[in-house]
Design an enzyme around this catalytic site. Structure first.
Site, PDB file in Angstrom:
ATOM      1  N   ASP A 219      34.498  38.838  41.270  1.00  0.00           N
ATOM      2  CA  ASP A 219      35.125  40.736  40.370  1.00  0.00           C
ATOM      3  C   ASP A 219      35.328  40.796  41.990  1.00  0.00           C
ATOM      4  O   ASP A 219      35.680  41.645  42.597  1.00  0.00           O
ATOM      5  CB  ASP A 219      34.576  41.659  40.293  1.00  0.00           C
ATOM      6  CG  ASP A 219      33.017  40.648  40.413  1.00  0.00           C
ATOM      7  OD1 ASP A 219      32.720  40.649  41.998  1.00  0.00           O
ATOM      8  OD2 ASP A 219      31.969  41.360  39.751  1.00  0.00           O
TER       9      ASP A 219
ATOM     10  N   ARG B  13      37.135  45.100  45.657  1.00  0.00           N
ATOM     11  CA  ARG B  13      36.086  44.944  44.915  1.00  0.00           C
ATOM     12  C   ARG B  13      36.866  45.707  43.191  1.00  0.00           C
ATOM     13  O   ARG B  13      36.890  46.889  43.441  1.00  0.00           O
ATOM     14  CB  ARG B  13      34.766  45.400  44.933  1.00  0.00           C
ATOM     15  CG  ARG B  13      33.938  45.574  43.586  1.00  0.00           C
ATOM     16  CD  ARG B  13      33.110  44.114  43.521  1.00  0.00           C
ATOM     17  NE  ARG B  13      31.715  44.352  42.513  1.00  0.00           N
ATOM     18  CZ  ARG B  13      32.004  44.221  40.894  1.00  0.00           C
ATOM     19  NH1 ARG B  13      32.891  44.884  40.372  1.00  0.00           N
ATOM     20  NH2 ARG B  13      30.932  44.565  40.266  1.00  0.00           N
TER      21      ARG B  13
ATOM     22  N   ASP C 177      32.149  43.646  35.676  1.00  0.00           N
ATOM     23  CA  ASP C 177      30.875  42.317  36.980  1.00  0.00           C
ATOM     24  C   ASP C 177      31.130  41.445  36.494  1.00  0.00           C
ATOM     25  O   ASP C 177      30.874  41.321  34.829  1.00  0.00           O
ATOM     26  CB  ASP C 177      29.765  43.325  36.782  1.00  0.00           C
ATOM     27  CG  ASP C 177      28.893  42.871  37.583  1.00  0.00           C
ATOM     28  OD1 ASP C 177      29.495  42.589  38.702  1.00  0.00           O
ATOM     29  OD2 ASP C 177      27.131  42.787  37.527  1.00  0.00           O
TER      30      ASP C 177
ATOM     31  N   GLU D  46      27.279  35.990  39.408  1.00  0.00           N
ATOM     32  CA  GLU D  46      27.915  35.934  40.435  1.00  0.00           C
ATOM     33  C   GLU D  46      27.527  34.152  40.891  1.00  0.00           C
ATOM     34  O   GLU D  46      26.973  33.472  39.784  1.00  0.00           O
ATOM     35  CB  GLU D  46      26.252  36.035  40.799  1.00  0.00           C
ATOM     36  CG  GLU D  46      25.772  37.403  41.552  1.00  0.00           C
ATOM     37  CD  GLU D  46      26.811  38.064  41.870  1.00  0.00           C
ATOM     38  OE1 GLU D  46      27.290  37.690  42.715  1.00  0.00           O
ATOM     39  OE2 GLU D  46      27.104  39.425  41.228  1.00  0.00           O
TER      40      GLU D  46
ATOM     41  N   ARG E 279      33.763  47.345  51.357  1.00  0.00           N
ATOM     42  CA  ARG E 279      35.063  46.797  49.742  1.00  0.00           C
ATOM     43  C   ARG E 279      35.670  48.060  49.550  1.00  0.00           C
ATOM     44  O   ARG E 279      35.350  48.958  48.911  1.00  0.00           O
ATOM     45  CB  ARG E 279      34.598  46.335  49.176  1.00  0.00           C
ATOM     46  CG  ARG E 279      33.601  44.967  49.488  1.00  0.00           C
ATOM     47  CD  ARG E 279      32.938  43.747  47.759  1.00  0.00           C
ATOM     48  NE  ARG E 279      32.531  44.813  48.028  1.00  0.00           N
ATOM     49  CZ  ARG E 279      31.541  44.084  45.988  1.00  0.00           C
ATOM     50  NH1 ARG E 279      31.420  43.081  46.140  1.00  0.00           N
ATOM     51  NH2 ARG E 279      29.886  44.768  45.885  1.00  0.00           N
TER      52      ARG E 279
END
Length: 184
Positions: free
Chosen positions: A60, A74, A79, A82, A126
């Site tokens: 993302d 971003r 989402d 990770e 970001r």
């Protein structure tokens, strides 16, 4: 069992998990008209900037060249799982590497339009933007990733202008067990 052998086994298992996740994303069922919701024809977009994607950070976040300035961007409204971070000693979430790969396949080297919602930047500095592929189809990158099950729709008020669209795409992805919804 020797440590080297154990590490070798773990590496093979990690590679196998990544391959399975990428295959699951590629083979995810799509409803015939669902990709229409990712195109600009269906929604109004007002780009505040355009640039070229230099690199994908994760599922993302991207690095974009904006007239010679490099900016981390971003995606708003989603989402992604990770990826591993060796500096922090964290391992990848299920689907993290596949999300990064799906994002990279979509955007690396591509010209993109950046659409601002309400906020300009997040707490990490970001840019927060809806990112559009300027590839003749003008697709919303976040919508494609959510539709494919590489990311989940996530509301981050006050930046909520596309929440309904992303939520609908996530429901379709979940129902079809696409990407993370079938693999994790």
């Amino acid at each position: 069992m020797r440590l080297e052998r154990l590490i070798g086994i773990l590496v093979v298992l990690a590679v196998a998990a990544i391959v399975v996740a990428v295959i699951a994303l590629a083979d995810a069922p799509r409803t015939p008209d669902s990709s229409d919701a990712t195109r600009r024809d269906d929604v109004e977009a007002d780009y505040d900037a355009t640039g070229t994607v230099l690199r994908v950070v994760d599922g993302d976040t991207i690095l974009v060249d904006l007239d010679g300035a490099r900016e981390r961007v971003r995606y708003i409204g989603l989402d992604a799982p990770e990826v591993a971070n060796a500096e922090n000693g964290t391992s990848a979430d299920c689907g993290g590497d596949a999300a990064r790969a799906a994002n990279a396949a979509l955007v690396v080297g591509m010209e993109v339009g950046l659409e601002r919602d309400v906020s300009d930047r997040d707490r990490f500095g970001r840019l927060l933007r809806h990112v559009w592929l300027l590839d003749g189809e003008d697709r919303l990158v976040g919508a494609v990733l959510v539709e494919d099950g590489a990311a989940e729709a996530r509301s981050y008020p006050p930046d909520t202008s596309r929440d309904d669209q992303l939520d609908a795409l996530e429901r379709t992805a979940r129902d079809g067990r696409a990407g993370i919804w079938g693999a994790c």
